[in-house]
Scaffold this active site. Sequence first.
Site, mmCIF file in Angstrom:
data_model
loop_
_atom_site.group_PDB
_atom_site.id
_atom_site.type_symbol
_atom_site.label_atom_id
_atom_site.label_comp_id
_atom_site.label_asym_id
_atom_site.label_seq_id
_atom_site.Cartn_x
_atom_site.Cartn_y
_atom_site.Cartn_z
ATOM 1 C CE LYS A 128 1.008 -3.366 -2.811
ATOM 2 N NZ LYS A 128 1.025 -2.107 -3.841
ATOM 3 C CB THR A 176 4.951 -1.232 -3.350
ATOM 4 O OG1 THR A 176 3.624 -0.588 -3.581
ATOM 5 C CG2 THR A 176 5.450 -0.730 -2.281
ATOM 6 C CG ASP A 177 1.086 -0.806 -7.666
ATOM 7 O OD1 ASP A 177 0.951 -1.376 -6.257
ATOM 8 O OD2 ASP A 177 0.271 -0.035 -7.999
ATOM 9 C CE1 TYR A 183 0.929 7.141 -4.220
ATOM 10 C CE2 TYR A 183 -1.023 6.613 -2.884
ATOM 11 C CZ TYR A 183 -0.017 6.229 -3.819
ATOM 12 O OH TYR A 183 0.241 4.772 -4.233
ATOM 13 C CD GLU A 194 -6.802 -32.666 -11.573
ATOM 14 O OE1 GLU A 194 -7.890 -32.720 -11.805
ATOM 15 O OE2 GLU A 194 -6.147 -32.044 -10.928
ATOM 16 C CB THR A 234 4.143 4.761 -3.165
ATOM 17 O OG1 THR A 234 3.079 4.475 -3.941
ATOM 18 C CG2 THR A 234 3.399 5.519 -1.891
ATOM 19 C CB SER A 268 6.288 0.097 -9.695
ATOM 20 O OG SER A 268 5.098 -0.294 -9.127
#
Length: 342
Positions: free
Chosen positions: A171, A98-99, A32, A299, A21, A65
């Site tokens: 993120k 950023t993903d 975009y 557990e 981005t 990404s």
Amino acid sequence: MPDRHKAVALPRVTILATGGTIAGVQTGQAAYVAGKLSAKALLSALPDLSGIAAVQAEQLVNIGSQSMTWTVWAALARRITQIAQAGHADAIVVTHGTDTMEETAYFLQLALSVDIPVVITGAMKPANAYAADGPINLYDAVQVAADPRSAKKGVLVVMNGVVHSARYVQKAACEGIDAFESRNAGPMGYVNTTGIHYFYKGPVQKFGSASELHLDLSATDQDARPPVRVPVWYAMAANDIETLEALLLTKPAALVVAGVGNGNMSDETLQRLASAAAQGLVVARATRCAAGRVTRNLEVQDDAYGFVVTHDLNAHKARVLLFLALQKTAEIVKIQKYFDEH
């Protein structure tokens, strides 16, 4: 007598651009397209850096990404290593979508054997959006990379004025410029007009030259797919065991369970995966929660089932570690040790 007026050499910072981005262009009121602008275009939008660093930029790829591949990861690790070993730069900044930024950051943290600063940044708004955050994020990233205190801290992620460790960053929101957090450890520091302020030295886990999971960079032709198949199975109420069976038919080398709570799963799923582990599948328990640490033998009796736990690594970062660990060994005890120490 030394010349007091002799210019001090600025740190050399190389920007490796991969798209995202931060290089995106808004095509409508909201829509975009990521990865459209070049590295040089990103650099031209920054304030004057002449007092901070000598900067040059290279375009590695230009993708969103969400389309990140093993090939790009390997190429990025190789290029960073080449630059560091040749002494062509004192620090690296990677621009990235950023993903999957946290996955790339953690991959580099494990795979690289260099100790120069490596800083990753991106943007939540495209480059031509109103109040775009890309330029200030990139400016901050260059500042952090140029600071000698940033060396030997592992890979750093700089977003919205905050410095994060690749080990802990995630993120945490799908929108907003403050989308990144380090919930389990807190941020490493922050950067503003007064400089870089670090809260702690760095992660206690192994990274950089101390990592035992360095990527073999001798092969120049890397397949787009990772060397092994490591899917993530998401535990939830009313799980469909038939879907898990279909996944196991693909013969993965390992499976990460994004478990409920402390990495838990239904009794039916537990028994099926215990059977798969007995036949050689590496089963790693993570949590689908946003924070916390999965406890071994609490557990779920991991020793009895032959499972590993990922501690405070989320499922997708655990998957990254397994990609690299399985190139070294398939032994459960050794893989658990990698999770313990990295």
